[in-house]
Design an enzyme around this catalytic site. Structure first.
Site, PDB file in Angstrom:
ATOM      1  N   CYS A   2       0.843  -1.202   0.000  1.00  0.00           N
ATOM      2  CA  CYS A   2       0.000   0.000   0.000  1.00  0.00           C
ATOM      3  C   CYS A   2       0.873   1.245   0.000  1.00  0.00           C
ATOM      4  O   CYS A   2       1.965   1.253   0.546  1.00  0.00           O
ATOM      5  CB  CYS A   2      -0.866   0.036   1.248  1.00  0.00           C
ATOM      6  SG  CYS A   2      -1.915  -1.389   1.435  1.00  0.00           S
ATOM      7  N   ARG A  27       5.060   0.442  -6.396  1.00  0.00           N
ATOM      8  CA  ARG A  27       4.999  -0.329  -5.154  1.00  0.00           C
ATOM      9  C   ARG A  27       4.009  -1.487  -5.261  1.00  0.00           C
ATOM     10  O   ARG A  27       4.042  -2.408  -4.452  1.00  0.00           O
ATOM     11  CB  ARG A  27       4.623   0.578  -3.980  1.00  0.00           C
ATOM     12  CG  ARG A  27       5.726   1.560  -3.613  1.00  0.00           C
ATOM     13  CD  ARG A  27       5.219   2.681  -2.749  1.00  0.00           C
ATOM     14  NE  ARG A  27       4.788   2.256  -1.436  1.00  0.00           N
ATOM     15  CZ  ARG A  27       5.569   2.183  -0.362  1.00  0.00           C
ATOM     16  NH1 ARG A  27       6.835   2.513  -0.473  1.00  0.00           N
ATOM     17  NH2 ARG A  27       5.103   1.787   0.794  1.00  0.00           N
ATOM     18  N   TRP A  74      -2.863  -2.794  -1.546  1.00  0.00           N
ATOM     19  CA  TRP A  74      -2.402  -4.131  -1.894  1.00  0.00           C
ATOM     20  C   TRP A  74      -3.026  -5.038  -0.843  1.00  0.00           C
ATOM     21  O   TRP A  74      -2.637  -5.013   0.315  1.00  0.00           O
ATOM     22  CB  TRP A  74      -0.872  -4.170  -1.822  1.00  0.00           C
ATOM     23  CG  TRP A  74      -0.242  -5.386  -2.416  1.00  0.00           C
ATOM     24  CD1 TRP A  74      -0.310  -5.805  -3.710  1.00  0.00           C
ATOM     25  CD2 TRP A  74       0.593  -6.333  -1.737  1.00  0.00           C
ATOM     26  NE1 TRP A  74       0.428  -6.958  -3.877  1.00  0.00           N
ATOM     27  CE2 TRP A  74       0.997  -7.306  -2.694  1.00  0.00           C
ATOM     28  CE3 TRP A  74       1.050  -6.480  -0.436  1.00  0.00           C
ATOM     29  CZ2 TRP A  74       1.822  -8.371  -2.385  1.00  0.00           C
ATOM     30  CZ3 TRP A  74       1.888  -7.546  -0.128  1.00  0.00           C
ATOM     31  CH2 TRP A  74       2.255  -8.480  -1.092  1.00  0.00           C
ATOM     32  N   ASN A 100      -1.396   2.052   5.717  1.00  0.00           N
ATOM     33  CA  ASN A 100      -0.472   1.060   5.168  1.00  0.00           C
ATOM     34  C   ASN A 100       0.019   0.214   6.333  1.00  0.00           C
ATOM     35  O   ASN A 100       0.461   0.771   7.345  1.00  0.00           O
ATOM     36  CB  ASN A 100       0.712   1.783   4.499  1.00  0.00           C
ATOM     37  CG  ASN A 100       1.815   0.823   4.086  1.00  0.00           C
ATOM     38  OD1 ASN A 100       1.552  -0.343   3.792  1.00  0.00           O
ATOM     39  ND2 ASN A 100       3.045   1.301   4.062  1.00  0.00           N
ATOM     40  N   GLY A 101      -0.065  -1.110   6.210  1.00  0.00           N
ATOM     41  CA  GLY A 101       0.412  -1.969   7.291  1.00  0.00           C
ATOM     42  C   GLY A 101      -0.681  -2.902   7.772  1.00  0.00           C
ATOM     43  O   GLY A 101      -1.642  -3.162   7.053  1.00  0.00           O
ATOM     44  N   GLU A 463      18.651 -17.212  -8.508  1.00  0.00           N
ATOM     45  CA  GLU A 463      18.165 -15.859  -8.800  1.00  0.00           C
ATOM     46  C   GLU A 463      17.488 -15.824 -10.186  1.00  0.00           C
ATOM     47  O   GLU A 463      16.458 -15.176 -10.376  1.00  0.00           O
ATOM     48  CB  GLU A 463      19.341 -14.867  -8.726  1.00  0.00           C
ATOM     49  CG  GLU A 463      19.096 -13.478  -9.294  1.00  0.00           C
ATOM     50  CD  GLU A 463      17.903 -12.745  -8.678  1.00  0.00           C
ATOM     51  OE1 GLU A 463      17.416 -13.149  -7.623  1.00  0.00           O
ATOM     52  OE2 GLU A 463      17.446 -11.771  -9.296  1.00  0.00           O
ATOM     53  N   LYS A 467      13.637 -14.677 -11.248  1.00  0.00           N
ATOM     54  CA  LYS A 467      13.271 -13.680 -12.279  1.00  0.00           C
ATOM     55  C   LYS A 467      12.248 -14.264 -13.243  1.00  0.00           C
ATOM     56  O   LYS A 467      11.275 -13.620 -13.601  1.00  0.00           O
ATOM     57  CB  LYS A 467      14.494 -13.270 -13.104  1.00  0.00           C
ATOM     58  CG  LYS A 467      15.385 -12.136 -12.786  1.00  0.00           C
ATOM     59  CD  LYS A 467      14.912 -10.879 -12.226  1.00  0.00           C
ATOM     60  CE  LYS A 467      14.306 -10.949 -10.881  1.00  0.00           C
ATOM     61  NZ  LYS A 467      15.051 -10.646  -9.718  1.00  0.00           N
ATOM     62  N   GLU A 470       8.755 -14.577 -11.491  1.00  0.00           N
ATOM     63  CA  GLU A 470       8.081 -13.289 -11.257  1.00  0.00           C
ATOM     64  C   GLU A 470       7.559 -12.668 -12.538  1.00  0.00           C
ATOM     65  O   GLU A 470       6.471 -12.125 -12.581  1.00  0.00           O
ATOM     66  CB  GLU A 470       9.102 -12.283 -10.725  1.00  0.00           C
ATOM     67  CG  GLU A 470       9.408 -12.369  -9.301  1.00  0.00           C
ATOM     68  CD  GLU A 470      10.478 -11.346  -8.970  1.00  0.00           C
ATOM     69  OE1 GLU A 470      10.177 -10.433  -8.233  1.00  0.00           O
ATOM     70  OE2 GLU A 470      11.618 -11.467  -9.461  1.00  0.00           O
ATOM     71  N   HIS A 486      20.120 -36.608  -7.793  1.00  0.00           N
ATOM     72  CA  HIS A 486      19.500 -36.855  -6.487  1.00  0.00           C
ATOM     73  C   HIS A 486      18.028 -36.491  -6.484  1.00  0.00           C
ATOM     74  O   HIS A 486      17.435 -36.308  -5.428  1.00  0.00           O
ATOM     75  CB  HIS A 486      20.262 -36.083  -5.402  1.00  0.00           C
ATOM     76  CG  HIS A 486      21.693 -36.489  -5.297  1.00  0.00           C
ATOM     77  ND1 HIS A 486      22.082 -37.681  -4.748  1.00  0.00           N
ATOM     78  CD2 HIS A 486      22.826 -35.881  -5.735  1.00  0.00           C
ATOM     79  CE1 HIS A 486      23.408 -37.785  -4.826  1.00  0.00           C
ATOM     80  NE2 HIS A 486      23.878 -36.696  -5.427  1.00  0.00           N
ATOM     81  N   LYS A 581       6.761  -3.925  -4.833  1.00  0.00           N
ATOM     82  CA  LYS A 581       8.191  -3.626  -4.856  1.00  0.00           C
ATOM     83  C   LYS A 581       8.804  -3.692  -3.477  1.00  0.00           C
ATOM     84  O   LYS A 581       9.898  -4.194  -3.291  1.00  0.00           O
ATOM     85  CB  LYS A 581       8.392  -2.236  -5.466  1.00  0.00           C
ATOM     86  CG  LYS A 581       9.851  -1.829  -5.603  1.00  0.00           C
ATOM     87  CD  LYS A 581      10.550  -2.682  -6.636  1.00  0.00           C
ATOM     88  CE  LYS A 581      12.024  -2.375  -6.764  1.00  0.00           C
ATOM     89  NZ  LYS A 581      12.718  -3.486  -7.460  1.00  0.00           N
TER      90      LYS A 581
HETATM   91  C1  F6R Z   1      12.804 -10.112  -6.758  1.00  0.00           C
HETATM   92  C2  F6R Z   1      12.416  -9.059  -5.873  1.00  0.00           C
HETATM   93  C3  F6R Z   1      12.144  -9.373  -4.444  1.00  0.00           C
HETATM   94  C4  F6R Z   1      13.044  -8.493  -3.561  1.00  0.00           C
HETATM   95  C5  F6R Z   1      12.731  -8.721  -2.081  1.00  0.00           C
HETATM   96  C6  F6R Z   1      13.653  -7.928  -1.195  1.00  0.00           C
HETATM   97  O1  F6R Z   1      12.953  -9.649  -8.059  1.00  0.00           O
HETATM   98  O2  F6R Z   1      12.335  -7.924  -6.263  1.00  0.00           O
HETATM   99  O3  F6R Z   1      12.357 -10.719  -4.183  1.00  0.00           O
HETATM  100  O4  F6R Z   1      14.376  -8.803  -3.854  1.00  0.00           O
HETATM  101  O5  F6R Z   1      11.404  -8.362  -1.828  1.00  0.00           O
HETATM  102  O6  F6R Z   1      13.537  -6.559  -1.376  1.00  0.00           O
HETATM  103  P1  F6R Z   1      14.619  -5.558  -0.820  1.00  0.00           P
HETATM  104  O7  F6R Z   1      15.888  -5.841  -1.517  1.00  0.00           O
HETATM  105  O8  F6R Z   1      14.069  -4.200  -1.112  1.00  0.00           O
HETATM  106  O9  F6R Z   1      14.735  -5.830   0.653  1.00  0.00           O
END
Ligand code: F6R
Length: 586
Positions: A2, A27, A74, A100-101, A463, A467, A470, A486, A581
């Site tokens: 949010c 966000r 959100w 927010n929260g 990683e 990607k 997501e 395994h 985000k």
């Molecule tokens: C993946 C992604 C999330 C963030 C995670 C941590 O692409 O964006 O997995 O990496 O939410 O966020 P930060 O780095 O802001 O603590």
């Protein structure tokens, strides 16, 4: 997550608020709303959808008045519906709030308020704040007293803004961000400086356990007991204003493409912090690393580097898991916390646990004004500029560069890292984007992708899978090459694609063997390597270099592949569904 925003000044509030909400769209959210005050009447408009869509459907900007609040939601408590969208008015309609929260004791509060005669229209936890404020205001008839009583009754993590029918704004912060923007003749309240950066770069960062009262002429800050706090104005970097997409179709593509430059900025101007950190690390009894998502994956690369090049044993702990094993943190150790936003609730909690064990906190952060920056003993800045695309791209490579710089200081047999070569290699890969675009078309209909790597390339495989998940919504998993037999080999058939991260270093021959074993089961192979092989159905060429440079470069084609596959699947790469985000709630 949010976003909340408030405005009080001499301009029409609703257009300012809508603009601020659009700047904070990154966000992530599912619904939008605005409320304004005019002639002692509060008007509310809200609905499900994107800011632009809800605005064109409901004309949010037409709400009258020079004071207002806005929100992007959100969903956490209650479905995505118009009614659950914020702002929420109190029963009398004389107060409206955005929040927010999470209010942890909302059920208890709601029960009590119902007994007192209040009804609730939404399924949210937030609506209790509006009615609780109303109840307390009816008793004290004073906004400051109302805030003191209300925050003493709320439990959880929150920031909220309340607008009273006389046009006063009151906002409180408890473990969720809240920033005041101070303009010439106006005040802004926002979850993020992006909410007001176009109007002013003077900001006051509200601390935890503080609330603020604003009218069109005055601003006062208090702690939760009511003691007045002197505001400290900070100049916010103008760089934050630089968040336009320019010629790029999406922020994600812009951010992927910036990496040849951002890698030079990582840790720039914080060379001292890197030196001091390295000194601490050299003498530390125990070193822990933490982060969430991509930042955690960077910590896995660091674990490998510390042990291989500096002979320092470290432990990487997923931030959200720290609370379940707090005793594994030895007192007086060092915790390296990695976070792009510096606001991830899980990371802040992990830091809190480590601080209770008297650990020193070294943070690698992009947002230097974040809560994490303020909680840390040493801060090393990624300096990669605002990352708006929800999927972390340039922040990941910046995190790796900083970790490389620390390793360079600590390495026993001094290693030299050629940052220019890293930048040039990334540029070369970016030039090949048309090839990767074709590949995106090949994978768009696939339901499972595996990414395989060994050594330093294993965390990169993890990683990469994140990607792909997501951005494309395709199921993806990172596999350590040696683990194939395994278990994962059972999954290999002609329905899957496997990305083999296979640069020509010490892992090359073993990984090529894994590729052959997979190919024999009918899966399609995408080889990412500087050397072609007949085993690859598709070859993504890497420039020839060394282990450390490969690890950074090989992430770029997978970022691009995920981005282009998202386009092929007609999903929005900047705002993947259900994600935000900055995850500021647990
Ligand atoms: C993946 C992604 C999330 C963030 C995670 C941590 O692409 O964006 O997995 O990496 O939410 O966020 P930060 O780095 O802001 O603590």
């Amino acid at each position: 997550m949010c976003s909340i925003i408030g405005y009080s000044g001499n301009e029409s509030a609703a257009p300012v608020i809508v603009k601020g909400l659009r700047r904070m769209e990154y966000r992530g959210y599912d619904s939008v709303g605005v409320a304004t005050e005019s002639e002692n009447q509060i008007g509310v408009k809200k609905g499900v959808g994107k800011v632009a869509d809800v605005n064109s459907k409901m004309n949010l900007e037409d709400l009258p008045g020079k004071t207002g609040i806005g929100h992007t939601r959100w969903a956490t408590h209650g479905k995505v519906t118009d009614t659950n969208a914020h702002p929420h008015p109190s029963n009398s309609g004389k107060i409206a709030i955005v929040h927010n929260g999470i209010i942890e004791n909302f059920e208890e509060l709601k029960e009590q308020l119902k007994k007192d005669g209040y009804d609730f229209k939404s399924e949210t936890d937030s609506e209790v704040i509006a009615n609780l404020l109303q109840k307390n205001y009816n008793v004290s008839k004073n906004v400051k007293e109302t805030m003191i009583t209300t925050v003493s009754e709320l439990r959880g993590h929150y920031s909220f803004i309340a607008m009273f029918e006389d046009g006063q704004l009151a906002a409180a912060r408890f473990h969720e961000p809240l920033i005041i923007g101070v303009g010439k003749e106006n005040y802004f309240l926002s979850s993020d400086v992006l909410g007001f950066i176009e109007q002013t770069d003077d900001a006051v960062y509200i601390d935890n356990g503080q609330f603020v009262l604003i009218d069109q002429k005055n601003m006062q800050i208090f702690d939760f007991s009511g003691k007045e706090i002197k505001p400290q104005i900070t100049k916010v970097s103008k760089e934050f204003a630089d968040v336009y997409k320019g010629d790029y179709a999406h922020f994600t593509l812009k951010e992927i493409s910036e990496q040849p430059e951002t890698i030079f900025k990582a840790g720039e101007n914080t060379q001292d912090a890197i030196k001091v950190s390295s000194d601490y690390l050299k003498h530390a009894k125990n070193v822990y690393l933490t982060g969430s998502g991509t930042s955690y994956n960077a910590s896995l690369v660091a674990k490998y580097l510390f042990s291989k090049y500096a002979k320092i044993k470290t432990e990487s702990i997923i931030a959200s898991e720290m609370q379940f094993s707090p005793d594994s943190i030895e007192p007086n150790s060092i915790l390296i916390a990695i976070s792009q936003s510096g606001e991830s609730a899980d990371v802040l909690e992990a830091v809190n646990i480590a601080k209770k064990a008297n650990c020193k906190i070294i943070s690698i952060i992009n947002s230097l004004t974040s809560t994490l920056a303020r909680e840390s003993d040493i801060v090393i800045g990624m300096n990669c500029g605002p990352e708006i695309g929800v999927a972390a791209t340039k922040s990941f490579t910046s995190q790796l560069i900083i970790l490389y710089k620390i390793i360079q200081e600590l390495s026993i047999e001094k290693i030299e890292i050629n940052f220019q070569e890293i930048s040039t290699s990334i540029s070369k890969i970016l030039e090949e984007h048309n090839e990767i675009k074709k590949l995106a078309n090949e994978i768009k209909g696939i339901s499972d992708i595996y990414v395989l790597g060994r050594g330093i390339h294993y965390p990169i495989a993890i990683e990469s899978a994140l990607k792909i998940k997501e951005l494309t919504y395709i199921h993806a998993e990172g596999i350590a090459g040696g683990e194939l037999k395994h278990g994962p080999l059972a999954l290999m058939d002609s329905n899957v694609f496997v990305i083999i991260i296979n640069p020509d270093d010490s892992t090359y021959h073993d990984t090529l063997m894994s590729a052959r074993e997979i190919k024999a089961r009918g899966a399609k192979i995408i080889g990412i390597s500087d050397k072609n092989s007949e085993v690859y159905d598709f070859w993504v060429k890497l420039p020839k270099t060394d282990e450390l440079t490969y690890a950074i470069c090989e992430t770029i084609p997978i970022q691009l592949l995920s981005y282009y596959a998202a386009l092929e699947k007609e999903s929005d790469p900047d705002y993947p569904r259900n994600l935000a985000k900055s995850v500021t709630v647990k």
